[in-house]
Design a protein around this motif. Sequence first.
Motif, PDB file in Angstrom:
ATOM      1  N   THR A 180       0.810  -1.219   0.000  1.00  0.00           N
ATOM      2  CA  THR A 180       0.000   0.000   0.000  1.00  0.00           C
ATOM      3  C   THR A 180       0.841   1.266   0.000  1.00  0.00           C
ATOM      4  O   THR A 180       0.298   2.370  -0.055  1.00  0.00           O
ATOM      5  CB  THR A 180      -0.930   0.024   1.225  1.00  0.00           C
ATOM      6  N   GLN A 181       2.162   1.140   0.096  1.00  0.00           N
ATOM      7  CA  GLN A 181       3.089   2.280   0.215  1.00  0.00           C
ATOM      8  C   GLN A 181       2.699   3.195   1.394  1.00  0.00           C
ATOM      9  O   GLN A 181       2.851   4.415   1.329  1.00  0.00           O
ATOM     10  CB  GLN A 181       3.136   3.116  -1.072  1.00  0.00           C
ATOM     11  N   SER A 182       2.207   2.583   2.447  1.00  0.00           N
ATOM     12  CA  SER A 182       1.768   3.367   3.610  1.00  0.00           C
ATOM     13  C   SER A 182       2.827   3.351   4.705  1.00  0.00           C
ATOM     14  O   SER A 182       3.581   2.382   4.841  1.00  0.00           O
ATOM     15  CB  SER A 182       0.442   2.821   4.147  1.00  0.00           C
ATOM     16  N   PRO A 183       2.887   4.400   5.528  1.00  0.00           N
ATOM     17  CA  PRO A 183       3.892   4.473   6.595  1.00  0.00           C
ATOM     18  C   PRO A 183       3.688   3.375   7.635  1.00  0.00           C
ATOM     19  O   PRO A 183       2.558   3.054   8.008  1.00  0.00           O
ATOM     20  CB  PRO A 183       3.662   5.856   7.206  1.00  0.00           C
ATOM     21  N   SER A 184       4.785   2.822   8.125  1.00  0.00           N
ATOM     22  CA  SER A 184       4.720   1.799   9.173  1.00  0.00           C
ATOM     23  C   SER A 184       4.996   2.393  10.551  1.00  0.00           C
ATOM     24  O   SER A 184       4.788   1.719  11.559  1.00  0.00           O
ATOM     25  CB  SER A 184       5.736   0.689   8.886  1.00  0.00           C
ATOM     26  N   ARG A 185       5.457   3.635  10.605  1.00  0.00           N
ATOM     27  CA  ARG A 185       5.773   4.277  11.881  1.00  0.00           C
ATOM     28  C   ARG A 185       5.220   5.694  11.906  1.00  0.00           C
ATOM     29  O   ARG A 185       4.779   6.235  10.883  1.00  0.00           O
ATOM     30  CB  ARG A 185       7.301   4.307  12.104  1.00  0.00           C
ATOM     31  N   TRP A 186       5.257   6.287  13.094  1.00  0.00           N
ATOM     32  CA  TRP A 186       4.882   7.680  13.287  1.00  0.00           C
ATOM     33  C   TRP A 186       6.110   8.444  13.759  1.00  0.00           C
ATOM     34  O   TRP A 186       7.108   7.848  14.157  1.00  0.00           O
ATOM     35  CB  TRP A 186       3.752   7.798  14.311  1.00  0.00           C
ATOM     36  N   VAL A 187       5.999   9.787  13.727  1.00  0.00           N
ATOM     37  CA  VAL A 187       7.139  10.607  14.112  1.00  0.00           C
ATOM     38  C   VAL A 187       6.656  11.879  14.798  1.00  0.00           C
ATOM     39  O   VAL A 187       5.593  12.417  14.471  1.00  0.00           O
ATOM     40  CB  VAL A 187       7.994  10.952  12.869  1.00  0.00           C
ATOM     41  N   ILE A 188       7.420  12.324  15.781  1.00  0.00           N
ATOM     42  CA  ILE A 188       7.156  13.608  16.443  1.00  0.00           C
ATOM     43  C   ILE A 188       7.752  14.709  15.581  1.00  0.00           C
ATOM     44  O   ILE A 188       8.904  14.632  15.165  1.00  0.00           O
ATOM     45  CB  ILE A 188       7.779  13.635  17.849  1.00  0.00           C
ATOM     46  N   ASN A 189       6.975  15.735  15.333  1.00  0.00           N
ATOM     47  CA  ASN A 189       7.444  16.835  14.473  1.00  0.00           C
ATOM     48  C   ASN A 189       7.050  18.170  15.089  1.00  0.00           C
ATOM     49  O   ASN A 189       5.896  18.582  15.029  1.00  0.00           O
ATOM     50  CB  ASN A 189       6.842  16.695  13.070  1.00  0.00           C
ATOM     51  N   PHE A 190       8.049  18.859  15.663  1.00  0.00           N
ATOM     52  CA  PHE A 190       7.817  20.186  16.235  1.00  0.00           C
ATOM     53  C   PHE A 190       8.023  21.295  15.212  1.00  0.00           C
ATOM     54  O   PHE A 190       8.032  22.476  15.594  1.00  0.00           O
ATOM     55  CB  PHE A 190       8.737  20.410  17.443  1.00  0.00           C
ATOM     56  N   GLN A 191       8.198  20.919  13.944  1.00  0.00           N
ATOM     57  CA  GLN A 191       8.383  21.885  12.847  1.00  0.00           C
ATOM     58  C   GLN A 191       9.477  22.894  13.219  1.00  0.00           C
ATOM     59  O   GLN A 191      10.614  22.506  13.417  1.00  0.00           O
ATOM     60  CB  GLN A 191       7.053  22.542  12.514  1.00  0.00           C
ATOM     61  N   ASP A 192       9.131  24.181  13.351  1.00  0.00           N
ATOM     62  CA  ASP A 192      10.140  25.177  13.738  1.00  0.00           C
ATOM     63  C   ASP A 192       9.781  25.847  15.065  1.00  0.00           C
ATOM     64  O   ASP A 192      10.179  26.979  15.334  1.00  0.00           O
ATOM     65  CB  ASP A 192      10.288  26.238  12.643  1.00  0.00           C
ATOM     66  N   TYR A 193       9.052  25.118  15.929  1.00  0.00           N
ATOM     67  CA  TYR A 193       8.603  25.707  17.188  1.00  0.00           C
ATOM     68  C   TYR A 193       9.793  26.023  18.104  1.00  0.00           C
ATOM     69  O   TYR A 193      10.707  25.202  18.252  1.00  0.00           O
ATOM     70  CB  TYR A 193       7.678  24.748  17.945  1.00  0.00           C
ATOM     71  N   PRO A 194       9.788  27.172  18.768  1.00  0.00           N
ATOM     72  CA  PRO A 194      10.778  27.420  19.826  1.00  0.00           C
ATOM     73  C   PRO A 194      10.565  26.421  20.963  1.00  0.00           C
ATOM     74  O   PRO A 194       9.472  25.860  21.123  1.00  0.00           O
ATOM     75  CB  PRO A 194      10.466  28.849  20.282  1.00  0.00           C
ATOM     76  N   LEU A 195      11.601  26.174  21.736  1.00  0.00           N
ATOM     77  CA  LEU A 195      11.482  25.217  22.837  1.00  0.00           C
ATOM     78  C   LEU A 195      10.484  25.705  23.875  1.00  0.00           C
ATOM     79  O   LEU A 195       9.575  24.974  24.278  1.00  0.00           O
ATOM     80  CB  LEU A 195      12.855  24.985  23.482  1.00  0.00           C
ATOM     81  N   ASP A 196      10.657  26.933  24.324  1.00  0.00           N
ATOM     82  CA  ASP A 196       9.756  27.536  25.316  1.00  0.00           C
ATOM     83  C   ASP A 196       9.987  29.038  25.293  1.00  0.00           C
ATOM     84  O   ASP A 196      10.802  29.551  24.513  1.00  0.00           O
ATOM     85  CB  ASP A 196      10.006  26.951  26.715  1.00  0.00           C
ATOM     86  N   ALA A 197       9.288  29.762  26.155  1.00  0.00           N
ATOM     87  CA  ALA A 197       9.395  31.220  26.162  1.00  0.00           C
ATOM     88  C   ALA A 197      10.809  31.682  26.509  1.00  0.00           C
ATOM     89  O   ALA A 197      11.304  32.682  25.979  1.00  0.00           O
ATOM     90  CB  ALA A 197       8.394  31.802  27.168  1.00  0.00           C
ATOM     91  N   GLU A 198      11.483  30.946  27.361  1.00  0.00           N
ATOM     92  CA  GLU A 198      12.829  31.328  27.774  1.00  0.00           C
ATOM     93  C   GLU A 198      13.827  31.244  26.621  1.00  0.00           C
ATOM     94  O   GLU A 198      14.794  32.012  26.558  1.00  0.00           O
ATOM     95  CB  GLU A 198      13.294  30.418  28.909  1.00  0.00           C
ATOM     96  N   PHE A 276       2.190   7.286  -5.513  1.00  0.00           N
ATOM     97  CA  PHE A 276       1.498   8.385  -4.845  1.00  0.00           C
ATOM     98  C   PHE A 276       1.434   8.118  -3.336  1.00  0.00           C
ATOM     99  O   PHE A 276       1.283   6.972  -2.901  1.00  0.00           O
ATOM    100  CB  PHE A 276       0.076   8.547  -5.385  1.00  0.00           C
ATOM    101  N   ALA A 277       1.556   9.188  -2.566  1.00  0.00           N
ATOM    102  CA  ALA A 277       1.432   9.103  -1.114  1.00  0.00           C
ATOM    103  C   ALA A 277       0.652  10.307  -0.618  1.00  0.00           C
ATOM    104  O   ALA A 277       0.634  11.366  -1.260  1.00  0.00           O
ATOM    105  CB  ALA A 277       2.811   9.060  -0.452  1.00  0.00           C
ATOM    106  N   SER A 278       0.010  10.144   0.530  1.00  0.00           N
ATOM    107  CA  SER A 278      -0.725  11.249   1.142  1.00  0.00           C
ATOM    108  C   SER A 278       0.223  12.382   1.470  1.00  0.00           C
ATOM    109  O   SER A 278       1.395  12.177   1.791  1.00  0.00           O
ATOM    110  CB  SER A 278      -1.418  10.768   2.415  1.00  0.00           C
ATOM    111  N   GLU A 279      -0.284  13.607   1.407  1.00  0.00           N
ATOM    112  CA  GLU A 279       0.577  14.761   1.693  1.00  0.00           C
ATOM    113  C   GLU A 279       0.700  15.029   3.186  1.00  0.00           C
ATOM    114  O   GLU A 279       1.632  15.694   3.624  1.00  0.00           O
ATOM    115  CB  GLU A 279       0.036  15.979   0.931  1.00  0.00           C
ATOM    116  N   ASN A 280      -0.214  14.521   4.001  1.00  0.00           N
ATOM    117  CA  ASN A 280      -0.234  14.864   5.426  1.00  0.00           C
ATOM    118  C   ASN A 280       0.638  13.909   6.240  1.00  0.00           C
ATOM    119  O   ASN A 280       0.198  13.331   7.238  1.00  0.00           O
ATOM    120  CB  ASN A 280      -1.670  14.842   5.947  1.00  0.00           C
TER     121      ASN A 280
END
Length: 493
Positions: A180-198, A276-280
Amino acid sequence: MAVFDPSFFNLGEKSGKRGSADLCAYFFLHAKQLLNSNGGFGLIATNTIGQGDTREVGLDQLIADGGVITRAVPSRKWAGIASLEVAYVWLRQDNWLGEFVLDDKVVDGITAFLTNPGKALGNPYKLIANQNKSFQGSNILGLGFTMTDEEAQALIEKDAKNKDVLFPYLNGEDLNSSQTQSPSRWVINFQDYPLDAEHDDLKKPKGKPYASDYPDCLEIVREKVKPERDKNNYSKSAREKWWLYERSRPELYNAIANLKRVLVLSIVNNHLGFAFASENIVFAHRLAVFPFDNYAVFTLLQCNFHYQWAWEYSSTLRKDINYSPSDCFQTFPFPASTAKLEEIGDRYYNHRQNIMQTRQEGLTKTYNRFHNPDETAADIQQLRELHIEMDNAVAAAYGWQDLLPSPSGRGAGGEGLSHGFHQTKQGLRFTISETARREVLDRLLELNHQRYAEEVAQGLHDKSKKKGKSGGKKKAQAESKKQDNDNGQMSLF
């Protein structure tokens, strides 16, 4: 005693040639410096000496400086215990009046690609029309970001907010081995988020989250990724911003944001299978991603025309292609008309999907059957027939009617594409004949040079123009759009 001079590593840059060349290229350059007029040498190198950046830095320069390759073996398994492919190259300075021998056969000459020269000479150029239409996936730099589907669902059940930073993760193994060409795992993705306010030096825009807003996921990354980033010799940025990917590729995800599916290819593979694969989802760094959702582009990339072009201009890893979007896709001259490619691409793709679903096999095993002459199953034979039909449709799109089969079974110009089982550098393949392969590559290279000349005439490759200003960027975009229209590629891209 001779002293090794490390300055020869700069030889490639002295003439303006730069790239990620293998070390062997610099030994070739250094050996060339030691030659007298009419002198020569023979060296053994990895088979990448005639491929990609290594070729551009090494053999391209040697030939431009009067070197002549008189004899070569492009690729042969190393006789020792190491599992690698090597090349044998003999080069002479200035004139050569003797025979040229390539793979133990007398030929007309030998190019920097370690091939027999075709009708068209030179290297292909990158085309403005193909810019920003191929990307490499994200380099997450840390398997600690990944998890099983069960672990991801548990995090989402614990706190629904975690779904904001959890995505399916597609890699090359999934693409080539899953039916199915589908992902077998998941991943954490914080994109470009800062760590915290500090640690928010740039002061995040209103409404943009911090990584610390997702404590469950952040703690996983802190425990599994940060220690590896701290102790290994990674970049300063990778160590300091341990919760972020090393290369997140925002340009990729911006390009595919409005698409429901995209074309994907495993960069290292043996059969060049696009799917083809999903974009999300998050795409792994060993995937090439193309922001197209139509079957016409799939047809063009999966057909033998692009297949032969990719093998010609990419490097290899042992017997696998190491597909380079910059060398293969950005240089590939697409046909002006694509109107009749959608339907055949649809039929080919969905028949291939049905084969994989029925047999519970992925792309690799499917194409192993496809190229096996002993495989006579009806579904595989139909896939071969569809591939022939696909190649013929692409030939017609280019206007190369002489490559199409005639009622007598031969093309108007001779053998046509002559599909069948042929011996190639990749082994026995169901593909076009060697004569057709060389003809197709010659025509594509000529078309690439023609398109490039048209872009140069429009000033699209003028490096003296200032970059970075919005006015210049808008003008360049307008010129690129005009070029697409002029080339008849607007319907494609």
